[in-house]
Design a protein around this motif. Structure first.
Motif, PDB file in Angstrom:
ATOM      1  N   ARG A   1      -8.392  -2.244  -3.569  1.00 41.40           N
ATOM      2  CA  ARG A   1      -8.610  -0.818  -3.243  1.00 41.40           C
ATOM      3  C   ARG A   1      -8.987  -0.070  -4.263  1.00 41.40           C
ATOM      4  O   ARG A   1      -9.607   0.922  -4.417  1.00 41.40           O
ATOM      5  CB  ARG A   1      -7.561  -0.361  -2.230  1.00 41.40           C
ATOM      6  N   ARG A   2      -8.020  -0.434  -5.550  1.00 38.73           N
ATOM      7  CA  ARG A   2      -8.049   0.603  -6.610  1.00 38.73           C
ATOM      8  C   ARG A   2      -9.170   0.095  -7.357  1.00 38.73           C
ATOM      9  O   ARG A   2      -9.905   1.377  -7.952  1.00 38.73           O
ATOM     10  CB  ARG A   2      -6.783   0.098  -7.451  1.00 38.73           C
TER      11      ARG A   2
ATOM     12  N   VAL B   1      -4.003  -4.122  -2.711  1.00 43.85           N
ATOM     13  CA  VAL B   1      -4.100  -2.822  -3.543  1.00 43.85           C
ATOM     14  C   VAL B   1      -4.919  -2.863  -4.686  1.00 43.85           C
ATOM     15  O   VAL B   1      -5.578  -1.847  -5.097  1.00 43.85           O
ATOM     16  CB  VAL B   1      -2.597  -2.381  -4.168  1.00 43.85           C
TER      17      VAL B   1
ATOM     18  N   LEU C   1      -0.073   2.925  -3.368  1.00 42.92           N
ATOM     19  CA  LEU C   1      -1.077   4.153  -3.053  1.00 42.92           C
ATOM     20  C   LEU C   1      -0.838   5.291  -2.486  1.00 42.92           C
ATOM     21  O   LEU C   1      -0.291   5.215  -1.559  1.00 42.92           O
ATOM     22  CB  LEU C   1      -2.442   3.010  -2.377  1.00 42.92           C
ATOM     23  N   ARG C   2      -1.259   6.339  -3.288  1.00 44.63           N
ATOM     24  CA  ARG C   2      -0.749   7.597  -2.725  1.00 44.63           C
ATOM     25  C   ARG C   2      -1.315   7.957  -1.526  1.00 44.63           C
ATOM     26  O   ARG C   2      -0.579   8.914  -0.685  1.00 44.63           O
ATOM     27  CB  ARG C   2      -1.212   8.679  -3.928  1.00 44.63           C
ATOM     28  N   SER C   3      -2.631   7.369  -1.041  1.00 42.65           N
ATOM     29  CA  SER C   3      -3.189   7.940  -0.015  1.00 42.65           C
ATOM     30  C   SER C   3      -2.546   7.269   1.331  1.00 42.65           C
ATOM     31  O   SER C   3      -2.920   7.989   2.444  1.00 42.65           O
ATOM     32  CB  SER C   3      -4.576   7.483   0.181  1.00 42.65           C
ATOM     33  N   GLU C   4      -1.723   6.332   1.064  1.00 44.04           N
ATOM     34  CA  GLU C   4      -1.147   5.727   2.342  1.00 44.04           C
ATOM     35  C   GLU C   4       0.104   6.683   2.752  1.00 44.04           C
ATOM     36  O   GLU C   4       0.987   6.649   1.897  1.00 44.04           O
ATOM     37  CB  GLU C   4      -0.672   4.372   1.972  1.00 44.04           C
TER      38      GLU C   4
ATOM     39  N   THR D   1       0.857  -1.206  -0.008  1.00 50.09           N
ATOM     40  CA  THR D   1       0.094   0.029   0.170  1.00 50.09           C
ATOM     41  C   THR D   1       0.869   1.208  -0.026  1.00 50.09           C
ATOM     42  O   THR D   1       0.672   2.120  -0.669  1.00 50.09           O
ATOM     43  CB  THR D   1      -1.055   0.019   1.349  1.00 50.09           C
TER      44      THR D   1
END
Length: 309
Positions: free
Chosen positions: A171-172, A168, A114-117, A110
């Motif tokens: 999530r995506r 991931v 994932l940029r949000s992590e 993640t």
């Protein structure tokens, strides 16, 4: 509340005992055959419960492509094939401890994709402790006279790292649809069963019948209890406790696996005990760290650990 505690303990027991059942079965049939029998036995109770709850709908058909990816990567390969290959080469307790590294590789994936992590100190410490636990099992300092098969370790780590990447993917591509965890698990397992029926060489699969303990271990232990019932218990805990508390069953799994390994007569020493303590500490730190980093976010990660042991 008493039923909740019972479900929590049973889930840890079912997941933790899986490694011994896999070890027994590898003496008679191949990893892919074990995978096929396990998914078949686990899919039936999942499907029955999903139909009873009416969580499968026609509108979900547009996600079949994503379900298929998860079926191959996070179900057929990860949980069922790679884990069996690794367990066949390792003591079941060591395999169970390495299986606890799921949380660590999920965190790494993640953070990478994932940029949000966002990484924080607690998460970094959890990853570090996880790698230390893995090192105690892999024992890279042993050059001659190795006591642990490094190929078995690599199979286990490939499984847990693949699962981290699959998180991931969920999530995506699947999180936006807000699907019930039970529906996702049923689709995944059902499509994985179709793939395995097409690809698995079943020659000699009847050899498992030579030992009724091994047969019961695959069908009942791995399939009905370790896959189908385990997910139903996890689904119940999600409703009663929430995602974070429900995933706490992953603390129990390495302890159960190591305890059963010791009872079965496999060698358990200070390195194994130290490794399980480090892995449990790693899981705790990663959960706390992710809670701090994602306060207020919806945890679809709860879907993944149910397939993870």
């Amino acid at each position: 509340m008493r039923l909740t505690y019972i479900a929590f303990v049973l889930l840890g027991l079912f997941w933790g005992s899986n490694f011994l059942y896999m070890k027994m079965a590898t003496q008679y049939i191949t990893a892919s055959q074990i995978t096929l029998l396990r998914i078949l036995s686990g899919f039936l109770p999942l499907l029955a419960f999903a139909l009873q709850k009416r969580v499968l709908t026609r509108s979900q058909f547009h996600c079949v492509g994503h379900f298929a990816v998860m079926a191959v990567v996070a179900t057929a390969y990860y949980y069922y094939y790679a884990i069996v290959k690794g367990t066949a080469l390792l003591p079941s307790g060591a395999a169970g401890i390495l299986g606890g590294s799921i949380a660590m590789f999920t965190t790494i994936a993640t953070l990478l994709f994932l940029r949000s992590e966002k990484l924080n100190g607690m998460m970094a410490g959890g990853v570090l402790l996880g790698f230390c636990g893995i090192a105690l099992i892999a024992r890279p300092w042993e050059v001659l006279g190795r006591t642990i098969d490094i190929c078995g370790v690599l199979w286990m780590l490939s499984a847990t790292s693949i699962l981290g990447v699959s998180y991931v993917y969920v999530r995506r591509f699947l999180a936006p649809y807000n699907l019930p965890p039970l529906a996702l698990a049923t689709w995944q397992t059902g499509l994985a069963l179709v793939v395995l029926l097409l690809l698995t060489d079943t020659t000699g699969i009847q050899n498992i019948l030579q030992d009724w303990h091994a047969t019961a271990g695959v069908v009942v232990g791995l399939g009905v209890l370790g896959t189908g019932t385990a997910f139903l218990l996890y689904y119940y805990l999600l409703q009663e406790l929430g995602a974070v508390a429900a995933s706490g069953a992953t603390y129990v799994t390495p302890i159960v696996a190591l305890s059963i390994s010791w009872i079965a007569g496999e060698p358990v020493g200070i390195l194994e005990i130290g490794a399980v303590l480090l892995v449990i500490a790693s899981i705790a730190m990663l959960q706390i760290g992710r809670q701090r980093a994602q306060r207020g976010s919806v945890g679809i990660s709860a879907i993944i650990p149910a397939k993870g042991i």
